[in-house]
Motif scaffolding. Structure first.
Motif, PDB file in Angstrom:
ATOM      1  N   VAL A 242       0.841  -1.193   0.000  1.00  0.00           N
ATOM      2  CA  VAL A 242       0.000   0.000   0.000  1.00  0.00           C
ATOM      3  C   VAL A 242       0.879   1.247   0.000  1.00  0.00           C
ATOM      4  CG1 VAL A 242      -1.718   1.310   1.304  1.00  0.00           C
ATOM      5  CG2 VAL A 242      -1.926  -1.184   1.110  1.00  0.00           C
ATOM      6  N   GLU A 243       1.942   1.221   0.797  1.00  0.00           N
ATOM      7  CA  GLU A 243       2.854   2.369   0.869  1.00  0.00           C
ATOM      8  C   GLU A 243       3.467   2.685  -0.491  1.00  0.00           C
ATOM      9  OE1 GLU A 243       7.218   3.356   2.860  1.00  0.00           O
ATOM     10  OE2 GLU A 243       5.971   1.786   3.736  1.00  0.00           O
ATOM     11  N   VAL A 244       3.910   1.657  -1.202  1.00  0.00           N
ATOM     12  CA  VAL A 244       4.596   1.904  -2.467  1.00  0.00           C
ATOM     13  C   VAL A 244       3.601   2.316  -3.553  1.00  0.00           C
ATOM     14  CG1 VAL A 244       4.616  -0.438  -3.493  1.00  0.00           C
ATOM     15  CG2 VAL A 244       6.597   1.048  -3.761  1.00  0.00           C
ATOM     16  N   ILE A 245       2.383   1.799  -3.487  1.00  0.00           N
ATOM     17  CA  ILE A 245       1.340   2.246  -4.421  1.00  0.00           C
ATOM     18  C   ILE A 245       1.010   3.712  -4.175  1.00  0.00           C
ATOM     19  CG2 ILE A 245      -1.091   1.982  -5.050  1.00  0.00           C
ATOM     20  CD1 ILE A 245      -0.724  -1.050  -4.545  1.00  0.00           C
ATOM     21  N   GLU A 246       0.903   4.085  -2.912  1.00  0.00           N
ATOM     22  CA  GLU A 246       0.650   5.488  -2.594  1.00  0.00           C
ATOM     23  C   GLU A 246       1.788   6.380  -3.078  1.00  0.00           C
ATOM     24  OE1 GLU A 246       0.030   5.246   1.617  1.00  0.00           O
ATOM     25  OE2 GLU A 246      -2.159   5.245   1.391  1.00  0.00           O
ATOM     26  N   GLY A 247       3.018   5.892  -2.997  1.00  0.00           N
ATOM     27  CA  GLY A 247       4.152   6.657  -3.498  1.00  0.00           C
ATOM     28  C   GLY A 247       4.064   6.872  -4.997  1.00  0.00           C
ATOM     29  N   ALA A 248       3.659   5.836  -5.732  1.00  0.00           N
ATOM     30  CA  ALA A 248       3.483   5.994  -7.178  1.00  0.00           C
ATOM     31  C   ALA A 248       2.360   6.978  -7.482  1.00  0.00           C
ATOM     32  CB  ALA A 248       3.202   4.635  -7.817  1.00  0.00           C
ATOM     33  N   CYS A 249       1.293   6.942  -6.685  1.00  0.00           N
ATOM     34  CA  CYS A 249       0.195   7.893  -6.890  1.00  0.00           C
ATOM     35  C   CYS A 249       0.675   9.329  -6.708  1.00  0.00           C
ATOM     36  CB  CYS A 249      -0.953   7.588  -5.926  1.00  0.00           C
ATOM     37  SG  CYS A 249      -1.896   6.093  -6.305  1.00  0.00           S
ATOM     38  N   ARG A 250       1.483   9.562  -5.685  1.00  0.00           N
ATOM     39  CA  ARG A 250       1.992  10.929  -5.469  1.00  0.00           C
ATOM     40  C   ARG A 250       2.832  11.378  -6.653  1.00  0.00           C
ATOM     41  NH1 ARG A 250       2.535   8.926  -0.192  1.00  0.00           N
ATOM     42  NH2 ARG A 250       4.733   8.398  -0.537  1.00  0.00           N
ATOM     43  N   ARG A 251       3.659  10.494  -7.165  1.00  0.00           N
ATOM     44  CA  ARG A 251       4.487  10.858  -8.321  1.00  0.00           C
ATOM     45  C   ARG A 251       3.632  11.175  -9.548  1.00  0.00           C
ATOM     46  NH1 ARG A 251       9.818  10.187  -7.589  1.00  0.00           N
ATOM     47  NH2 ARG A 251      10.529   8.802  -5.913  1.00  0.00           N
ATOM     48  N   ALA A 252       2.520  10.471  -9.684  1.00  0.00           N
ATOM     49  CA  ALA A 252       1.649  10.679 -10.850  1.00  0.00           C
ATOM     50  C   ALA A 252       0.665  11.821 -10.649  1.00  0.00           C
ATOM     51  CB  ALA A 252       0.889   9.392 -11.160  1.00  0.00           C
ATOM     52  N   GLY A 253       0.593  12.356  -9.423  1.00  0.00           N
ATOM     53  CA  GLY A 253      -0.345  13.436  -9.150  1.00  0.00           C
ATOM     54  C   GLY A 253      -1.782  12.985  -9.072  1.00  0.00           C
ATOM     55  N   VAL A 254      -1.998  11.731  -8.617  1.00  0.00           N
ATOM     56  CA  VAL A 254      -3.357  11.219  -8.448  1.00  0.00           C
ATOM     57  C   VAL A 254      -3.515  10.750  -7.006  1.00  0.00           C
ATOM     58  CG1 VAL A 254      -3.516  10.506 -10.858  1.00  0.00           C
ATOM     59  CG2 VAL A 254      -2.742   8.848  -9.136  1.00  0.00           C
ATOM     60  N   GLU A 255      -4.761  10.519  -6.609  1.00  0.00           N
ATOM     61  CA  GLU A 255      -5.061  10.000  -5.279  1.00  0.00           C
ATOM     62  C   GLU A 255      -5.257   8.490  -5.354  1.00  0.00           C
ATOM     63  OE1 GLU A 255      -5.037  11.895  -2.602  1.00  0.00           O
ATOM     64  OE2 GLU A 255      -4.734  13.744  -3.771  1.00  0.00           O
ATOM     65  N   ARG A 256      -4.998   7.820  -4.236  1.00  0.00           N
ATOM     66  CA  ARG A 256      -5.204   6.373  -4.253  1.00  0.00           C
ATOM     67  C   ARG A 256      -6.677   6.031  -4.448  1.00  0.00           C
ATOM     68  NH1 ARG A 256      -4.047   3.731   1.713  1.00  0.00           N
ATOM     69  NH2 ARG A 256      -6.226   3.391   2.260  1.00  0.00           N
ATOM     70  N   THR A 257      -7.571   6.945  -4.094  1.00  0.00           N
ATOM     71  CA  THR A 257      -8.997   6.721  -4.328  1.00  0.00           C
ATOM     72  C   THR A 257      -9.355   6.788  -5.806  1.00  0.00           C
ATOM     73  OG1 THR A 257      -9.357   9.074  -3.875  1.00  0.00           O
ATOM     74  CG2 THR A 257      -9.716   7.547  -2.049  1.00  0.00           C
ATOM     75  N   ASP A 258      -8.435   7.265  -6.642  1.00  0.00           N
ATOM     76  CA  ASP A 258      -8.659   7.300  -8.089  1.00  0.00           C
ATOM     77  C   ASP A 258      -8.427   5.940  -8.742  1.00  0.00           C
ATOM     78  OD1 ASP A 258      -9.184  10.054  -8.025  1.00  0.00           O
ATOM     79  OD2 ASP A 258      -7.056  10.552  -8.247  1.00  0.00           O
ATOM     80  N   LEU A 259      -7.814   5.006  -8.031  1.00  0.00           N
ATOM     81  CA  LEU A 259      -7.495   3.708  -8.610  1.00  0.00           C
ATOM     82  C   LEU A 259      -8.762   2.933  -8.949  1.00  0.00           C
ATOM     83  CD1 LEU A 259      -4.585   2.582  -6.248  1.00  0.00           C
ATOM     84  CD2 LEU A 259      -4.370   3.300  -8.631  1.00  0.00           C
TER      85      LEU A 259
END
Length: 338
Positions: A242-259
């Protein structure tokens, strides 16, 4: 950032085998394996190498992309089992099989995260070389049954397969958005095989793959005297994803709720749910339905699942997909916009 997308997918699978029919050939307690829920795995015929599988997948991907191999600016190969030879480069060998006279190649050996991380290395190269247009990424898992028992390493049935993707600069579908990964070196030895390298080149006398250690054996060896550390490791397996997915989301400028979807290793449903659940993703929007018919294809799992779901229409244009995985001490994630 670099603007790239996956143009096409190609696949090569070993021969389909019934898990229930074959389990007794690998373990003394086949019911344990059958209970995992896999019904089919892929076993390459004797004499079929990882390079053979890679070539088959690559040729299909190139054909579907409508290009020839000489259009490629980069060839990346990720292997997730033993190489065919020592002092040998699988990426260079594939380029030769594709009859490419001269190109850049890169060989990855990052275990079950290779397919996820491989897209990052493709993006990195194309970002630094603006003249490059096409790249080929191939991820192959060809189990060496001399070294490993494919039904007694972890709680999955290991399969032989390869996936290839043609990546193009400026392609508007299946776009790479961002990747994130980190390694905890404490876990570097968890799946180590103690012979075959420079320290101990030869196996013990009388060795067979039935003697190969399972992950349970190696976990017990590492944590046997420290149950608190074992509990920490078990808990971290999924929280760190979950942590690393959230890190990728921050880099992409999206929220994890957008997945919209999460694609993990072809693990058992409970493990896939442990990754997807905290992200609010139901099991039907994962690779849980695909895994039983393929087994664990090493680092090829995520890209094969992505391609099959794109081609079947399960993923729709605009969907945001998180590819994620764990290898030995490494957690990784890549975001794809379908």
């Amino acid at each position: 950032m670099v603007d790239i997308g996956i143009v096409s997918f190609g696949y090569a699978f070993g021969e389909d085998q019934s898990v229930a029919a074959a389990a007794a050939d690998y373990v003394s307690d086949p019911e344990r394996v059958v209970k995992w829920g896999y019904h089919t795995f892929h076993r390459a015929a004797d004499g079929v190498t990882g390079t053979d599988l890679s070539r088959g997948a690559a040729e299909q991907a190139l054909s579907r992309a409508g290009i020839t191999a000489d259009a490629l600016d980069l060839v990346v190969v990720a292997i997730t089992d033993m190489p065919e030879y020592s002092y040998w480069d699988s990426a260079s060998a594939l380029a030769r099989e594709l009859k490419i006279g001269r190109t850049q190649t890169l060989l990855l050996q990052e275990g079950c995260g290779s397919g996820v991380n491989g897209l990052f290395y493709v993006a990195s190269t194309l970002a630094m070389q603006p003249e490059a247009e096409y790249a080929l990424l191939v991820v192959v898992n060809r189990v060496s049954e001399f070294h490993r028992n494919r039904m007694n390493v972890i709680n999955t049935v290991l399969s032989d397969a390869a996936v290839a993707v043609v990546v193009r600069r400026g392609h508007d579908a299946n776009k790479w958005l961002a990747s994130e990964q980190f390694t905890d070196p404490e876990y570097s030895d968890l799946l180590r095989l103690d012979f075959g390298g420079a320290v101990t080149p030869l196996p013990p006398v009388g060795w067979t793959s039935a003697d190969a250690p399972s992950a349970y054996d190696q976990v017990r060896e590492q944590f046997g005297g420290n149950p608190a550390a074992l509990r920490t490791f078990i808990g971290e397996r999924y929280t760190r994803l979950v942590e690393v997915i959230e890190g990728a989301c921050r880099r992409a400028g999206v929220e994890r709720t957008d997945l919209d979807h999460v694609i993990y290793l072809n693990d058992v449903p409970s493990s896939i749910a442990a990754v997807a659940g905290p992200l609010g993703i139901p099991l039907e929007r994962t690779n849980a339905a695909i895994a039983p018919g393929h087994g664990h294809m090493g680092g090829a799992d995520q890209l094969i699942s992505l391609g099959l779901q794109v081609e079947s229409g399960e993923l729709n244009p605009g969907d945001l997909v998180a590819l994620c995985g764990i290898s030995t001490g490494r957690w990784c994630a890549t975001l794809i916009r379908v």
